[in-house]
Motif scaffolding. Structure first.
Motif, short mmCIF file in Angstrom:
data_model
loop_
_atom_site.label_atom_id
_atom_site.label_comp_id
_atom_site.label_asym_id
_atom_site.label_seq_id
_atom_site.Cartn_x
_atom_site.Cartn_y
_atom_site.Cartn_z
N HIS A 50 0.66 -1.29 -0.04
CA HIS A 50 -0.67 -0.33 -0.14
C HIS A 50 0.69 0.90 0.40
CE1 HIS A 50 -3.25 2.48 0.63
NE2 HIS A 50 -3.50 3.21 1.61
N LEU A 51 1.72 0.75 0.65
CA LEU A 51 2.77 2.45 0.59
C LEU A 51 3.68 2.66 -0.17
CD1 LEU A 51 4.34 4.88 2.64
CD2 LEU A 51 5.93 2.77 2.76
N VAL A 52 4.27 1.52 -1.05
CA VAL A 52 4.83 2.06 -2.62
C VAL A 52 3.10 2.74 -3.37
CG1 VAL A 52 4.69 0.71 -4.71
CG2 VAL A 52 5.87 -0.14 -2.51
N GLU A 53 2.19 2.17 -3.40
CA GLU A 53 1.03 2.38 -4.42
C GLU A 53 0.78 3.58 -3.90
OE1 GLU A 53 -1.65 2.75 -7.58
OE2 GLU A 53 -0.62 1.56 -6.75
N VAL A 54 0.34 4.69 -2.74
CA VAL A 54 0.46 5.90 -2.22
C VAL A 54 1.72 6.50 -2.37
CG1 VAL A 54 0.23 6.88 0.06
CG2 VAL A 54 -0.79 5.30 -0.45
N ARG A 55 3.01 6.49 -2.38
CA ARG A 55 3.98 6.54 -3.34
C ARG A 55 3.95 6.63 -5.04
NH1 ARG A 55 9.07 4.00 0.50
NH2 ARG A 55 8.82 5.36 1.92
N ARG A 56 3.72 5.78 -5.27
CA ARG A 56 3.44 6.33 -6.56
C ARG A 56 2.47 7.23 -7.07
NH1 ARG A 56 -0.27 5.51 -10.79
NH2 ARG A 56 -1.55 4.36 -9.17
N LYS A 57 1.17 7.62 -6.53
CA LYS A 57 0.40 8.30 -6.76
C LYS A 57 0.90 9.53 -6.20
CE LYS A 57 -3.73 4.73 -6.12
NZ LYS A 57 -4.64 5.12 -5.81
N MET A 58 1.58 9.45 -5.36
CA MET A 58 2.04 11.31 -5.15
C MET A 58 3.03 11.94 -6.31
SD MET A 58 2.69 10.75 -0.87
CE MET A 58 3.40 12.94 -0.40
N THR A 59 3.58 10.94 -6.48
CA THR A 59 4.87 11.14 -7.40
C THR A 59 3.91 11.76 -8.66
OG1 THR A 59 6.34 10.00 -7.15
CG2 THR A 59 6.41 10.30 -9.08
N GLU A 60 2.49 10.88 -9.33
CA GLU A 60 1.99 10.84 -10.21
C GLU A 60 1.42 12.79 -10.36
OE1 GLU A 60 -1.85 9.06 -11.75
OE2 GLU A 60 -0.43 7.72 -11.58
N LEU A 61 1.29 12.71 -8.79
CA LEU A 61 0.18 14.12 -8.46
C LEU A 61 1.39 14.83 -8.20
CD1 LEU A 61 -2.55 13.13 -5.94
CD2 LEU A 61 -2.59 13.49 -8.27
#
Length: 74
Positions: A50-61
């Motif tokens: 989940h942390l990996v996914e959150v970080r990916r989304k933050m980078t995308e944003l």
């Protein structure tokens, strides 16, 4: 009014929701947390994913925001 174990469970669920876990993930984490015979490895792995996914989304944003800034300057 409520027994301590129920309050702890509800607090745990609320914290999971605050962290953005899905309902299915919360259900799994709750199941894992309630089983004293299991190590926390599965819960850790689920949280890590989940942390990996959150970080990916933050980078995308962040990229989208920066792209918007660059486009606005053109």
């Amino acid at each position: 009014m409520y027994d301590r174990s129920l309050v702890e469970r509800l607090t745990f669920i609320r914290r999971c929701r605050d962290f953005g876990f899905t309902h299915a993930q919360i259900r799994e984490l709750t199941r894992l947390a309630g089983d004293d015979r299991r190590s926390c490895t599965e819960a850790r792995d689920l949280a890590q994913a989940h942390l990996v996914e959150v970080r990916r989304k933050m980078t995308e944003l962040q990229e989208r925001s920066l792209e918007g800034y660059v486009d606005a300057c053109n």
